[in-house]
Design a protein around this motif. Structure first.
Motif, short mmCIF file in Angstrom:
data_model
loop_
_atom_site.label_atom_id
_atom_site.label_comp_id
_atom_site.label_asym_id
_atom_site.label_seq_id
_atom_site.Cartn_x
_atom_site.Cartn_y
_atom_site.Cartn_z
N GLN A 1 0.95 -1.40 0.10
CA GLN A 1 0.05 -0.11 0.02
C GLN A 1 0.99 1.09 0.11
O GLN A 1 1.76 1.58 0.86
N LYS A 2 0.43 2.09 -0.88
CA LYS A 2 1.19 3.45 -0.92
C LYS A 2 0.85 4.33 0.04
O LYS A 2 -0.28 4.58 0.32
N THR A 3 1.60 5.13 0.87
CA THR A 3 1.22 6.01 1.82
C THR A 3 1.31 7.40 1.12
O THR A 3 2.25 7.86 0.36
N TYR A 4 0.58 8.03 1.47
CA TYR A 4 0.22 9.58 1.01
C TYR A 4 0.64 10.68 1.81
O TYR A 4 0.03 10.46 3.05
N ARG A 5 1.03 11.74 1.69
CA ARG A 5 1.27 12.81 2.51
C ARG A 5 -0.05 13.68 2.05
O ARG A 5 -0.05 14.22 1.13
N THR A 6 -0.49 14.19 3.40
CA THR A 6 -1.60 15.23 3.00
C THR A 6 -1.65 16.39 4.16
O THR A 6 -0.67 16.02 4.87
N ARG A 7 -2.29 17.34 3.81
CA ARG A 7 -2.11 18.39 4.64
C ARG A 7 -2.41 18.11 5.89
O ARG A 7 -2.06 18.52 7.18
N CYS A 8 -3.70 17.24 6.16
CA CYS A 8 -4.17 16.81 7.45
C CYS A 8 -3.15 15.98 7.98
O CYS A 8 -2.93 16.19 9.31
N LYS A 9 -2.48 15.08 7.45
CA LYS A 9 -1.63 13.94 8.03
C LYS A 9 -0.31 14.91 8.50
O LYS A 9 0.19 14.52 9.57
N ASP A 10 0.11 15.74 7.70
CA ASP A 10 1.08 16.65 8.01
C ASP A 10 1.05 17.62 9.30
O ASP A 10 1.71 17.75 10.04
N SER A 11 -0.32 18.16 9.26
CA SER A 11 -0.78 18.89 10.49
C SER A 11 -0.75 18.09 11.75
O SER A 11 -0.52 18.67 12.80
N ILE A 12 -1.20 16.71 11.87
CA ILE A 12 -1.16 16.02 12.89
C ILE A 12 0.22 15.62 13.15
O ILE A 12 0.58 15.71 14.54
N MET A 13 0.99 15.42 12.22
CA MET A 13 2.50 15.26 12.86
C MET A 13 3.04 16.49 13.45
O MET A 13 3.68 16.32 14.48
N ALA A 14 2.89 17.46 12.94
CA ALA A 14 3.12 18.85 13.55
C ALA A 14 2.75 18.83 15.13
O ALA A 14 3.36 19.13 16.00
N TYR A 15 1.30 18.48 15.40
CA TYR A 15 0.71 18.47 16.33
C TYR A 15 1.34 17.54 17.31
O TYR A 15 1.86 17.97 18.57
N LEU A 16 1.82 16.56 17.07
CA LEU A 16 2.54 15.30 17.63
C LEU A 16 3.95 15.99 18.27
O LEU A 16 4.33 15.69 19.24
N GLU A 17 4.75 16.77 17.19
CA GLU A 17 5.89 17.10 17.45
C GLU A 17 5.73 18.41 18.57
O GLU A 17 6.92 18.52 19.48
N ASP A 18 4.56 18.90 18.57
CA ASP A 18 4.59 20.23 19.37
C ASP A 18 4.16 19.78 20.83
O ASP A 18 4.08 20.36 21.90
N ASN A 19 3.54 18.49 20.99
CA ASN A 19 3.07 17.87 22.18
C ASN A 19 3.73 16.51 22.57
O ASN A 19 3.04 15.78 22.84
N GLN A 20 4.95 16.26 22.34
CA GLN A 20 5.64 15.02 22.82
C GLN A 20 5.40 14.59 24.05
O GLN A 20 5.53 13.39 24.22
N GLU A 21 5.27 15.46 24.81
CA GLU A 21 5.28 15.08 26.33
C GLU A 21 3.94 15.12 27.03
O GLU A 21 3.74 15.02 28.24
N ASN A 22 2.97 15.22 26.25
CA ASN A 22 1.52 15.16 26.77
C ASN A 22 0.61 14.29 26.01
O ASN A 22 1.01 13.73 24.96
#
Length: 133
Positions: free
Chosen positions: A2-23
């Protein structure tokens, strides 16, 4: 394969994760964050993305003791979250990883004295951190 796609939603979720690593966070927290970023996405899509991140080992999911709701935790920076216990501050929400040698002592004691094999995945001890106590 299965091919993985980068989407604005997925990229934004990853940005949220990076900003909330300890929560820990809920799907609703991610939804609110995306709305504040002017990204309109439904909760089903968020849950689907969070499930995929769990399957790939980037997130860990656990139920809260308070209301049995599901919370997620970003584990990528720590890598072996299934091998140690987690502690969460009840006041500020920060997550701490018990990655010291004491974990081996706990596991060995439980196995030897109680014939109990500790499974740390999803473990959360709740208390107060140094700053909040």
């Amino acid at each position: 394969m299965q091919k993985t796609y980068r989407t604005r939603c997925k990229d934004s979720i990853m940005a949220y994760l990076e900003d909330n690593q300890e929560n820990s966070f809920s799907a609703y927290d991610v939804h609110e964050y995306l709305q504040n970023q002017d990204i309109q996405v439904n909760l089903t899509t968020i849950y689907r993305n969070l499930d995929k991140l769990m399957e790939s080992g980037i997130l860990m999911k656990h139920k809260t003791a308070e209301d049995e709701s599901c919370k997620y935790q970003y584990v990528k920076p720590h890598g072996n979250c299934q091998d140690h216990i987690h502690m969460k501050c009840r006041k500020c929400g920060k997550i701490f990883h018990l990655e010291c040698s004491f974990m081996k002592e706990i596991s060995m004691h439980l196995q030897k004295e109680h014939k109990f094999t500790l499974e740390c995945s999803g473990s959360i001890l709740v208390g107060l951190c140094e700053q909040c106590s």
